[in-house]
Design a protein around this motif. Structure first.
Motif, short mmCIF file in Angstrom:
data_model
loop_
_atom_site.label_atom_id
_atom_site.label_comp_id
_atom_site.label_asym_id
_atom_site.label_seq_id
_atom_site.Cartn_x
_atom_site.Cartn_y
_atom_site.Cartn_z
N LEU A 168 0.80 -1.22 0.00
CA LEU A 168 0.00 0.00 0.00
C LEU A 168 0.84 1.27 0.00
CD1 LEU A 168 -3.06 -0.68 2.33
CD2 LEU A 168 -2.85 -0.95 -0.14
N LYS A 169 2.12 1.17 0.24
CA LYS A 169 2.95 2.38 0.19
C LYS A 169 2.95 2.99 -1.20
CE LYS A 169 7.43 0.09 -0.64
NZ LYS A 169 8.78 -0.11 -0.07
N TYR A 170 2.49 2.25 -2.21
CA TYR A 170 2.45 2.76 -3.57
C TYR A 170 1.09 3.37 -3.93
CZ TYR A 170 6.78 0.13 -4.13
OH TYR A 170 8.05 -0.34 -3.98
N MET A 171 0.19 3.50 -2.95
CA MET A 171 -1.16 4.02 -3.26
C MET A 171 -1.12 5.36 -3.98
SD MET A 171 -3.86 3.26 -0.17
CE MET A 171 -2.82 3.84 1.19
N ASN A 172 -0.24 6.25 -3.56
CA ASN A 172 -0.23 7.59 -4.13
C ASN A 172 0.27 7.63 -5.56
OD1 ASN A 172 -1.35 8.66 -1.86
ND2 ASN A 172 0.51 9.65 -1.11
N ASN A 173 0.74 6.50 -6.07
CA ASN A 173 1.12 6.44 -7.49
C ASN A 173 -0.11 6.47 -8.40
OD1 ASN A 173 3.76 6.23 -6.68
ND2 ASN A 173 3.95 4.04 -7.13
N TYR A 174 -1.28 6.25 -7.82
CA TYR A 174 -2.50 6.14 -8.61
C TYR A 174 -3.36 7.38 -8.38
CZ TYR A 174 -0.90 1.34 -8.91
OH TYR A 174 -0.13 0.23 -9.13
N SER A 175 -3.49 8.19 -9.40
CA SER A 175 -4.33 9.39 -9.31
C SER A 175 -5.78 9.02 -9.55
CB SER A 175 -3.86 10.44 -10.31
OG SER A 175 -3.93 9.92 -11.63
N HIS A 176 -6.69 9.95 -9.23
CA HIS A 176 -8.11 9.66 -9.44
C HIS A 176 -8.87 10.95 -9.71
CE1 HIS A 176 -8.86 11.09 -5.30
NE2 HIS A 176 -7.79 10.38 -4.95
N SER A 177 -9.74 10.89 -10.69
CA SER A 177 -10.61 12.01 -11.07
C SER A 177 -12.05 11.56 -10.98
CB SER A 177 -10.31 12.46 -12.50
OG SER A 177 -8.95 12.80 -12.66
N ASN A 178 -12.97 12.50 -10.84
CA ASN A 178 -14.39 12.14 -10.85
C ASN A 178 -14.75 11.48 -12.17
OD1 ASN A 178 -14.87 15.04 -8.98
ND2 ASN A 178 -15.46 13.03 -8.22
N THR A 179 -15.31 10.31 -12.10
CA THR A 179 -15.63 9.38 -13.20
C THR A 179 -14.40 8.95 -13.98
OG1 THR A 179 -16.28 11.06 -14.87
CG2 THR A 179 -18.01 10.21 -13.40
N GLY A 180 -13.21 9.05 -13.36
CA GLY A 180 -12.02 8.46 -13.98
C GLY A 180 -12.18 6.95 -14.07
N LEU A 181 -11.80 6.39 -15.20
CA LEU A 181 -12.01 4.96 -15.49
C LEU A 181 -10.69 4.20 -15.47
CD1 LEU A 181 -13.72 2.51 -16.49
CD2 LEU A 181 -13.24 3.33 -18.82
N TRP A 182 -10.72 3.06 -14.80
CA TRP A 182 -9.62 2.09 -14.81
C TRP A 182 -10.16 0.79 -15.38
CZ3 TRP A 182 -4.87 3.36 -12.27
CH2 TRP A 182 -4.89 4.62 -11.65
N ILE A 183 -9.35 0.11 -16.15
CA ILE A 183 -9.73 -1.21 -16.65
C ILE A 183 -8.71 -2.23 -16.15
CG2 ILE A 183 -10.14 -2.67 -18.66
CD1 ILE A 183 -10.99 -0.21 -20.19
N ALA A 184 -9.21 -3.24 -15.46
CA ALA A 184 -8.37 -4.31 -14.94
C ALA A 184 -8.77 -5.61 -15.62
CB ALA A 184 -8.51 -4.43 -13.43
N LYS A 185 -7.78 -6.35 -16.10
CA LYS A 185 -8.04 -7.64 -16.73
C LYS A 185 -7.46 -8.74 -15.84
CE LYS A 185 -8.40 -6.19 -21.56
NZ LYS A 185 -9.77 -6.70 -21.75
N GLN A 186 -8.27 -9.74 -15.60
CA GLN A 186 -7.83 -10.89 -14.81
C GLN A 186 -7.48 -12.03 -15.75
OE1 GLN A 186 -10.78 -12.62 -12.21
NE2 GLN A 186 -9.66 -14.54 -12.14
N GLN A 187 -6.28 -12.53 -15.58
CA GLN A 187 -5.84 -13.69 -16.36
C GLN A 187 -5.05 -14.61 -15.45
OE1 GLN A 187 -3.70 -11.58 -19.49
NE2 GLN A 187 -5.37 -11.91 -20.93
N GLY A 188 -5.51 -15.84 -15.35
CA GLY A 188 -4.80 -16.81 -14.54
C GLY A 188 -4.68 -16.45 -13.08
N GLY A 189 -5.71 -15.80 -12.54
CA GLY A 189 -5.69 -15.48 -11.13
C GLY A 189 -4.96 -14.21 -10.77
N ARG A 190 -4.46 -13.46 -11.76
CA ARG A 190 -3.76 -12.21 -11.52
C ARG A 190 -4.42 -11.10 -12.33
NH1 ARG A 190 1.05 -12.70 -8.97
NH2 ARG A 190 1.70 -10.67 -9.73
N PHE A 191 -4.29 -9.88 -11.84
CA PHE A 191 -4.86 -8.72 -12.53
C PHE A 191 -3.74 -7.84 -13.09
CE2 PHE A 191 -8.35 -9.73 -9.62
CZ PHE A 191 -9.46 -9.57 -10.42
#
Length: 214
Positions: A168-191
């Motif tokens: 979690l020390k890397y949380m601040n690497n991820y910015s966020h905007s109102n209705t900002g979209l992220w897409i995560a793909k799961q393959q083989g148990g990993r995202f």
């Protein structure tokens, strides 16, 4: 454990966002007019996708953000595990010099690996991680191939770390905007992430863009 694609959306703007007032998990605000327009813009761009189910937090600003999809009759579940982080005594109050110093101190402690640090009477990063892990494990077990998830800024920062199995020390690497979209793909148990905080749906005919409040 089926492979899947998950669209992860932050809620639209609220008046508290606009005014710089801390919301957190204990303040259940509604979208303002800009937030409603942002939600509609997201729907207009992505309504063609065959989402199987919509998953939101238990706070109404996420419900209102995905309302156009729910109006289509899509199945909907609420998951309090992705509620916004609890900011304790600072919730419902405008940021002050003192509260900003406390916030900076706590987030710096997280960067140093002290995940038990928290705002006064607030939630620690460790507590946030525990509930986010419950949600991610739930995602891993689901069989649907395309899901829409709506959550909150700091919760999403933590969620990205949990999805990628990062500290979690890397949380601040991820910015966020109102209705900002992220897409995560799961393959083989990993995202893995294929899109990060995209707001291209907010572009309008005049070429303007809403500037979301963090």
């Amino acid at each position: 454990m089926a492979d899947k694609t998950i669209y992860i959306l932050r809620h639209g703007q609220t008046d508290y966002n606009l005014r710089g007032i801390v919301q957190g998990g204990g303040v259940d605000t509604s979208l303002n007019a800009t937030g409603q327009a942002q939600a509609q813009a997201f729907y207009d761009k992505y309504q063609h996708l065959p989402f199987v189910k919509v998953l939101t937090s238990s706070l109404k600003r996420t419900h209102e953000t995905v309302a156009p999809f729910l109006a289509e009759g899509l199945d909907w579940e609420q998951h309090p595990e992705i509620n916004e982080m609890g900011w304790g005594d600072h919730e419902g109050k405008a940021a002050t010099a003192k509260s900003k110093r406390e916030y900076d101190s706590v987030t710096q402690a997280w960067v140093q690996g002290d995940y038990h640090a928290a705002m006064p009477n607030g939630e620690s990063a460790w507590e946030l991680q525990q509930r986010l892990e419950v949600f991610v494990n739930h995602l891993l077990e689901r069989k649907e191939e395309l899901l829409l998830v709506c959550s909150h800024g700091r919760a999403m920062r933590g969620l990205m770390c949990v999805l990628k199995d990062e500290p979690l020390k890397y949380m601040n690497n991820y910015s966020h905007s109102n209705t900002g979209l992220w897409i995560a793909k799961q393959q083989g148990g990993r995202f893995h992430l294929t899109l990060e905080n995209d707001t291209s749906h907010l572009l309008v005919k005049e070429g303007a863009q809403w500037r979301s409040k963090r």
